[in-house]
Structure formats: structure tokens, C-alpha cells
Design a protein around this motif. Structure first.
Motif, PDB file in Angstrom:
ATOM      1  N   LEU A   1       0.908  -1.281   0.091  1.00 39.44           N
ATOM      2  CA  LEU A   1      -0.006  -0.277  -0.246  1.00 39.44           C
ATOM      3  C   LEU A   1       0.936   1.323  -0.066  1.00 39.44           C
ATOM      4  N   ILE A   2       1.039   1.816  -1.074  1.00 42.36           N
ATOM      5  CA  ILE A   2       1.784   3.121  -1.258  1.00 42.36           C
ATOM      6  C   ILE A   2       1.018   4.252  -1.618  1.00 42.36           C
ATOM      7  N   SER A   3       1.288   5.452  -0.511  1.00 40.85           N
ATOM      8  CA  SER A   3       0.427   6.710  -0.925  1.00 40.85           C
ATOM      9  C   SER A   3       0.861   7.212  -2.062  1.00 40.85           C
ATOM     10  N   ILE A   4       0.029   7.667  -2.999  1.00 43.17           N
ATOM     11  CA  ILE A   4       0.270   8.686  -4.413  1.00 43.17           C
ATOM     12  C   ILE A   4      -0.048  10.003  -3.928  1.00 43.17           C
ATOM     13  N   ASN A   5      -1.155  10.220  -3.423  1.00 44.89           N
ATOM     14  CA  ASN A   5      -1.489  11.612  -2.895  1.00 44.89           C
ATOM     15  C   ASN A   5      -2.355  11.589  -1.734  1.00 44.89           C
ATOM     16  N   SER A   6      -3.165  12.837  -1.247  1.00 44.50           N
ATOM     17  CA  SER A   6      -4.059  12.776  -0.138  1.00 44.50           C
ATOM     18  C   SER A   6      -5.279  11.756  -0.521  1.00 44.50           C
ATOM     19  N   ASN A   7      -5.457  11.371  -1.621  1.00 52.18           N
ATOM     20  CA  ASN A   7      -6.762  10.866  -1.923  1.00 52.18           C
ATOM     21  C   ASN A   7      -6.678   9.284  -2.597  1.00 52.18           C
ATOM     22  N   SER A   8      -5.545   8.987  -2.867  1.00 50.15           N
ATOM     23  CA  SER A   8      -5.194   7.808  -3.834  1.00 50.15           C
ATOM     24  C   SER A   8      -3.857   6.881  -3.324  1.00 50.15           C
ATOM     25  N   LEU A   9      -4.235   5.846  -3.432  1.00 44.61           N
ATOM     26  CA  LEU A   9      -3.001   4.855  -3.055  1.00 44.61           C
ATOM     27  C   LEU A   9      -2.794   3.886  -4.111  1.00 44.61           C
ATOM     28  N   ASP A  10      -1.458   3.236  -4.309  1.00 42.93           N
ATOM     29  CA  ASP A  10      -1.138   2.242  -5.088  1.00 42.93           C
ATOM     30  C   ASP A  10      -1.325   0.801  -4.307  1.00 42.93           C
ATOM     31  N   PHE A  11      -2.166  -0.131  -4.500  1.00 44.14           N
ATOM     32  CA  PHE A  11      -2.475  -1.227  -3.833  1.00 44.14           C
ATOM     33  C   PHE A  11      -1.845  -2.437  -4.968  1.00 44.14           C
ATOM     34  N   SER A  12      -0.910  -3.174  -4.343  1.00 45.93           N
ATOM     35  CA  SER A  12      -0.674  -4.256  -5.138  1.00 45.93           C
ATOM     36  C   SER A  12      -0.249  -5.637  -4.296  1.00 45.93           C
ATOM     37  N   ILE A  13      -0.528  -6.825  -4.789  1.00 47.83           N
ATOM     38  CA  ILE A  13       0.021  -8.072  -4.444  1.00 47.83           C
ATOM     39  C   ILE A  13       0.993  -8.511  -5.398  1.00 47.83           C
ATOM     40  N   VAL A  14       2.187  -8.732  -4.844  1.00 41.09           N
ATOM     41  CA  VAL A  14       3.222  -9.328  -5.882  1.00 41.09           C
ATOM     42  C   VAL A  14       3.900 -10.368  -5.293  1.00 41.09           C
ATOM     43  N   GLY A  15       4.604 -11.447  -6.021  1.00 47.20           N
ATOM     44  CA  GLY A  15       5.430 -12.422  -5.355  1.00 47.20           C
ATOM     45  C   GLY A  15       6.704 -12.017  -4.760  1.00 47.20           C
ATOM     46  N   ASP A  16       7.222 -12.472  -3.686  1.00 47.40           N
ATOM     47  CA  ASP A  16       8.426 -12.257  -3.122  1.00 47.40           C
ATOM     48  C   ASP A  16       9.572 -12.811  -3.680  1.00 47.40           C
ATOM     49  N   TRP A  17       9.737 -12.843  -4.825  1.00 49.61           N
ATOM     50  CA  TRP A  17      10.864 -13.477  -5.519  1.00 49.61           C
ATOM     51  C   TRP A  17      11.141 -12.926  -6.907  1.00 49.61           C
ATOM     52  N   GLU A  18      12.309 -13.282  -7.473  1.00 47.82           N
ATOM     53  CA  GLU A  18      12.855 -12.634  -8.617  1.00 47.82           C
ATOM     54  C   GLU A  18      12.621 -13.701  -9.784  1.00 47.82           C
ATOM     55  N   PRO A  19      12.250 -13.238 -10.934  1.00 48.46           N
ATOM     56  CA  PRO A  19      11.526 -11.894 -11.391  1.00 48.46           C
ATOM     57  C   PRO A  19      10.085 -11.816 -10.600  1.00 48.46           C
ATOM     58  N   VAL A  20       9.776 -10.676 -10.163  1.00 47.90           N
ATOM     59  CA  VAL A  20       8.561 -10.349  -9.422  1.00 47.90           C
ATOM     60  C   VAL A  20       7.337 -10.465 -10.360  1.00 47.90           C
ATOM     61  N   LYS A  21       6.357 -11.268  -9.892  1.00 46.26           N
ATOM     62  CA  LYS A  21       5.125 -11.554 -10.535  1.00 46.26           C
ATOM     63  C   LYS A  21       4.029 -10.757  -9.754  1.00 46.26           C
ATOM     64  N   VAL A  22       3.404  -9.649 -10.427  1.00 44.02           N
ATOM     65  CA  VAL A  22       2.429  -8.991  -9.964  1.00 44.02           C
ATOM     66  C   VAL A  22       0.969  -9.745 -10.252  1.00 44.02           C
ATOM     67  N   PHE A  23       0.403  -9.905  -9.047  1.00 44.99           N
ATOM     68  CA  PHE A  23      -0.782 -10.542  -9.217  1.00 44.99           C
ATOM     69  C   PHE A  23      -2.212  -9.694  -9.028  1.00 44.99           C
ATOM     70  N   ALA A  24      -1.896  -8.381  -8.363  1.00 42.67           N
ATOM     71  CA  ALA A  24      -2.908  -7.568  -8.393  1.00 42.67           C
ATOM     72  C   ALA A  24      -2.054  -6.222  -8.410  1.00 42.67           C
ATOM     73  N   GLU A  25      -2.804  -5.289  -9.141  1.00 42.58           N
ATOM     74  CA  GLU A  25      -2.503  -3.709  -8.910  1.00 42.58           C
ATOM     75  C   GLU A  25      -3.330  -2.870  -9.351  1.00 42.58           C
ATOM     76  N   ALA A  26      -3.648  -1.845  -8.670  1.00 41.62           N
ATOM     77  CA  ALA A  26      -4.542  -0.962  -8.835  1.00 41.62           C
ATOM     78  C   ALA A  26      -4.332   0.553  -8.174  1.00 41.62           C
ATOM     79  N   ILE A  27      -4.879   1.673  -8.739  1.00 42.34           N
ATOM     80  CA  ILE A  27      -4.530   2.769  -8.107  1.00 42.34           C
ATOM     81  C   ILE A  27      -6.213   2.969  -7.557  1.00 42.34           C
TER      82      ILE A  27
END
Length: 179
Positions: free
Chosen positions: A93-119
Motif C-alpha cells: 500500500l503506497i500513498s500517491i497523494n491525499s486521496n489515492s494509493l497504489d495497491f498491489s499483491i506481488v510475489g516475493d521472488w525474482e522475477p517479481v510476479k504481479v498478481f494485483a495492482e490498482a490505483i
């Protein structure tokens, strides 16, 4: 608008059952291998009719606790990168600004696999997470899961009620921070 669905995974056959299917739930909760300390589940998240977290993301144990922990850390002013479930996945969960965040679920290995990502809009996302978690814990209270099953000495029978209190506390914080 968010729509969240909780699915429980039956121990015997690996099938997923939506939390509102009362006959199936009773069977899952009464199964001899079911333990309330480690509830195997899958959480689906949709935002504006788009799937954010879908069936392609592996199920895990105690995922509502992961969401609550992530939300709590985020509200305490931290960008979040925590384990998701028991497999090597991370929820971010990474803050983008006061109203939005970057949400993601990723694999914890290389290469990183992104399972979910959304603003996502912070307030609405947090409110949906808290509502979904409250529904989950209230269902466990309604079915007396922690009262009727033998549980380890380290887990209090009052655990679902304590989680509801934590959710209420976080709901108040969300309302205060995102007026």
C-alpha cells in the motif's frame, strides 16, 4: 464502488464457498480439521465492476488479518509492504497523494510476479476493507466458531469480538483522517 467477497476453502476437497452460503459454512466450521486459528480463505475485491483481486491470486490463511494489519500500518503514516498469506507474497500500500494509493499483491521472488495492482481511492478502499472484515468476524461470532471449537490456549475465545473492536477503532481513524 467496492464489492468484496470472502470465500472459505474446505479442508477436505479444496473447494471455495462464498461466506453467505450458510449450509456449506456450517459444514466447513463443523469439519473435524477446521481450526479457527488458521482459516483458509480467498478474498475477492472488485472496484467499479473491475476485478482488483481475483481468483488468480492464491488463497491463504487469515487474509483479513493481513488487510487489517496493512491498513493499520498505513494509517500510522507508513507505506506498507507486508506478507500476504503464508506463501511468499507481499501486499503493498503506497500513498500517491491525499486521496489515492497504489495497491498491489506481488510475489516475493525474482522475477517479481504481479498478481494485483490498482490505483484506488484511500477512504473508500479502507471503508470497504473494514466492512468486509467486520462481516467476516461477525459471521464467525454468529456461528460461534471460537466458542464451539477446541482452540489453542494462545487464542482467546473472545478473539472475534476483539477484532471487531479493532475494526471499530480503525473505522474511527479512517473517518477522522479522510473527512
Amino acid at each position: 464502488m467496492f464489492q468484496l467477497s470472502t470465500f472459505l476453502v474446505e479442508m477436505s476437497d479444496g473447494e471455495e464457498h462464498y461466506l453467505d452460503d450458510s449450509l456449506k459454512l456450517r459444514g466447513i466450521f463443523e469439519h473435524r480439521k477446521f481450526t479457527p486459528e488458521y482459516i483458509h480463505m480467498h478474498i475477492m475485491i472488485q472496484f467499479n465492476n473491475q476485478i482488483v483481486v481475483g481468483n488468480d491470486i492464491p488463497s491463504g490463511l487469515d487474509l483479513w488479518n493481513d488487510y487489517i494489519l496493512g491498513l493499520e500500518k498505513f494509517l500510522n503514516g507508513e507505506n506498507v509492504e507486508i506478507p500476504y498469506g503464508i506463501d511468499p507474497y507481499l501486499m503493498k500500500l503506497i500513498s500517491i497523494n491525499s486521496n489515492s494509493l497504489d495497491f498491489s499483491i506481488v510475489g516475493d521472488w525474482e522475477p517479481v510476479k504481479v498478481f494485483a495492482e490498482a490505483i484506488l481511492p484511500k477512504r473508500e478502499f479502507f471503508e470497504a476493507i473494514l466492512d468486509g472484515a467486520a462481516q467476516f468476524w461477525n459471521t464467525l461470532i454468529d456461528y460461534k466458531v471460537f466458542e464451539e471449537k477446541e482452540i489453542k490456549d494462545t487464542t482467546a475465545k473472545e478473539y472475534p469480538k476483539l477484532m471487531i473492536k479493532e475494526i471499530e477503532k480503525l473505522s474511527g481513524k479512517v473517518k477522522t483522517l479522510f473527512k
